[in-house]
Structures are given as C-alpha cells and as structure tokens.
Design a protein around this motif. Structure first.
Motif, PDB file in Angstrom:
ATOM      1  N   SER A   9       0.853  -1.201   0.000  1.00  0.00           N
ATOM      2  CA  SER A   9       0.000   0.000   0.000  1.00  0.00           C
ATOM      3  C   SER A   9       0.883   1.243   0.000  1.00  0.00           C
ATOM      4  N   GLU A  11       0.617   3.603   2.034  1.00  0.00           N
ATOM      5  CA  GLU A  11       0.934   3.896   3.443  1.00  0.00           C
ATOM      6  C   GLU A  11       2.189   3.133   3.879  1.00  0.00           C
ATOM      7  N   GLU A 252       0.890  14.603   0.914  1.00  0.00           N
ATOM      8  CA  GLU A 252       1.626  13.455   1.469  1.00  0.00           C
ATOM      9  C   GLU A 252       2.470  13.870   2.672  1.00  0.00           C
TER      10      GLU A 252
END
Length: 372
Positions: A9, A11, A252
């Motif tokens: 992912s 993340e 981000e």
C-alpha cells in the motif's frame, strides 16, 4: 538471502521511506500522482522475517496501439544496491513486472560512481584540452559502484543512452550537490567563490528580499517560468502540472514542496521550487525575469534556500542536473559555471538501465522514441 516481492500500500511505502535517512523525490508514493499519465504500483521487498526491507515506485506507460507497458522506476528502486546478492533483489522484480504486462523495464540506480570537487572542475574548465567532466580526474571514486554496474550487465541489463527515457522523462546522470553534513553555515558560505559572495552582497544591498510562496502564487511562478522557457528555448510545463505537484506532494507531507520568490521593489523577479525528502533537499525548477538581473536575485534566492535546507537539518542541498560539458561554447556550460560557484561538488550517477523483457517490442519503442 530469501527475499519476496509483492505490491504494497502507499501507506506502507511512505512509512518505509520515512524510516530512511533519505530517498529520491521520484520514489515517494505521491510522485505517482505528479505523473498522472502513467499507471503506478508500489512494490515492497520482504526478508525471511516478513520485514519490509526495500521499496520501489513503478510507473507504467502503455505503448501506443499495444496492451503492453514500459515499466519505469525513476531514481529507484530503494533497495540495498551494494548487496552481493543484487540478483535476489532484481530477479523477482523483473518476474513481477513481466506478469503485469511490461515489455521493458527502465530503472535509475541511486548509486554515485564518482565526485569532483569545485577546484577540480575549475581546473578542468581552465584546461583547453578538457572538454568533458569525465576527462577530469575525479576527487572521489566509489569502487563498489563499478561492481554494481558489472552485476547489472551480467544479469542482462543494458545501460540506457543519456536522454530519451521512456516518453521524455529522463533523470539527470550528472548533478551538482552542496554537502551540508558536518559543516557550519559559515563554512558553506566561505566555500562560495568570490563572485557568488559578491553577488549575494550586491542583492542584499539592492534590497532584494526572498520570500516563500504558496499555491495562490503559482500565477507569478508560471509567468517567470514561461519567460525563462522562451529565453532558454525549452518547452515549459503547464501551470496545471505545478498545481498538481504542489497539491499531491504537500498532501503526502506538508513540507515536501516549497516555492520561493526573490522580490525587488515590490516586484517578483525570480522564483524556484524546492523538494524535501528526509535529509535530502533539491532545488528542482528555477525561473527569472529578463530584467533586473544586475541585482542578482538568483544568487540571493539560492543562498536563502541553502540556509533553509541547513535549518531543516539536511545533509545535502542538491542543485540537480548539469551537463558534463566543460566547453565554454556549449549552451549548457552556463549551468555548471553557475552551480560550481557554490563550492559544492559534481556527482555522476550510474545512469539509467534497461531490461528488455520482450526484445521485439523494446526495439519498437526505441524506433518510436527516435522518431519523436
């Protein structure tokens, strides 16, 4: 060493990048959103204990009229490049990319081969027999980098030509960097050549002020950038590109991208963008007006950006690409001349490497690119 590779992912990818001293800005997950015309994937390498030990951002670009892709890892992947088992890292990556429909893979190992300090470059410029940076004796050579290149060749990777990375996105092989680690700001300033120090003083005396801007200032940025593009004869990116860059990178990480302006008598006459990933800070795009150059706004702006990079605890301030030409008649020579004044060093990376998974389509891409 048993390594497995799988998609991860965003993340997970971002957390891994944050655990490192630094990584290229082209390898953070949000870079995929900057390059919206490419399909993207986040890859992770896991060790025997299931721990994430490497990551890569892959951009996929479809070949016209074919359902096959060029897979591109700009300035990546972020792995242990000096591992004696480099094959164990790259082989599963190639297998995965082939499965994803890639006919060719392009990557840019973030490995520096050699460095030249400012005095070495200056002596090269003064020597009439020297036309290229590579003709100047390097002040530092990274012996392991040559081993990496040998390993890649043995695996079947081919060194890409300078220029023309898939569809016009190529990362510079030669860059100019100012090392900050273990130096005081005073030492950094002392490292500037006389002309730079004089120009910083001149800008200060003339009342040039350097300020930070934001998303609302992109019209001013674009105006200066388009003036620069016309003067230096390159095709400018549209304002939408910088808008997207600002929004996705700062979503981000709120301090991923900055915008600077040099102002004189209330007028913005130079601008620059800055990118930050861990301890690595890049000056990425620069722009300036055609007038008021005598008040030296660019020198003032670089000095302010350098000071800010230092305040952030950066280990390196990266002025990005230079050409390796030391020939004064070359139109790109001014770039290295300007940057060498900072007293930093030129660095040569391993360059970009290609692996043709389908030789026929890879060849077709080469032909297509040469005609564009």
């Amino acid at each position: 060493m048993s390594l497995t590779l799988r998609a991860i992912s965003r993340e997970q990818h971002l957390a891994y990048v944050r655990s490192l001293p630094s990584a290229s800005h082209c390898q953070v997950p949000a870079w995929a959103d900057v390059k919206g015309e490419w399909r993207s994937e986040n890859l992770g390498w896991f060790d025997g204990n299931g721990e994430l030990v490497g990551a890569g951002l892959v951009l996929y670009r479809q070949l016209p009229k074919v359902k096959r892709y060029l897979a591109y890892l700009p300035e990546g992947p972020v792995i242990d490049w000096f591992s004696p088992q480099l094959e164990d890292w790259l082989r599963p990556m190639l297998a995965h990319l082939k499965q994803q429909g890639a006919f060719s893979v392009k990557m840019g190992p973030p490995v520096v081969i050699r460095r030249w300090d400012a005095p070495a470059i200056k002596s090269g410029i003064q020597d009439p027999d020297v036309k290229r940076l590579r003709d100047v004796q390097a002040t530092h050579i990274e012996p392991h980098a040559f081993e990496v290149a040998d390993r890649l060749r043995r695996m079947g990777w081919q060194q890409g030509e300078d220029g023309g990375a898939g569809f016009g996105d190529v990362q510079p092989r030669y860059v100019f960097q100012v090392p900050l680690e273990g130096r005081s700001l005073e030492e950094v300033h002392k490292g500037f050549n006389q002309l730079w120090r004089r120009n910083i003083k001149k800008a200060d005396k003339a009342g040039v002020e350097v300020v930070q801007g934001g998303l609302q200032d992109l019209d001013d940025w674009q105006r200066l950038y388009e003036i620069t593009a016309e003067r230096d004869k390159f095709r400018p990116r549209p304002k939408a590109y910088f808008e997207r860059m600002w929004k996705v990178l700062n979503a981000e990480d709120p301090n991923r991208m900055r915008l600077y302006f040099a102002e004189h008598e209330g007028e913005r006459i130079a601008a620059a963008t800055m990118l930050i990933v861990g301890g690595h800070v890049w000056y990425s795009y620069g722009a300036s007006a055609n007038h008021k150059r005598e008040v030296r706004p660019s020198n003032a702006m670089q000095w302010r950006m350098l000071q800010d990079a230092y305040a952030l605890g950066a280990s390196v301030y990266d002025l990005r690409g230079i050409s390796d030409s030391l020939d004064e008649s070359d139109h790109l020579f001014g770039l290295i001349q300007f940057k060498v004044g900072t007293g930093g060093e030129a660095a040569e990376y391993l360059g970009e490497w290609d692996f043709p998974l389908n030789k026929l389509l890879h060849k077709a891409l080469d032909i297509y690119m040469s005609r564009r």
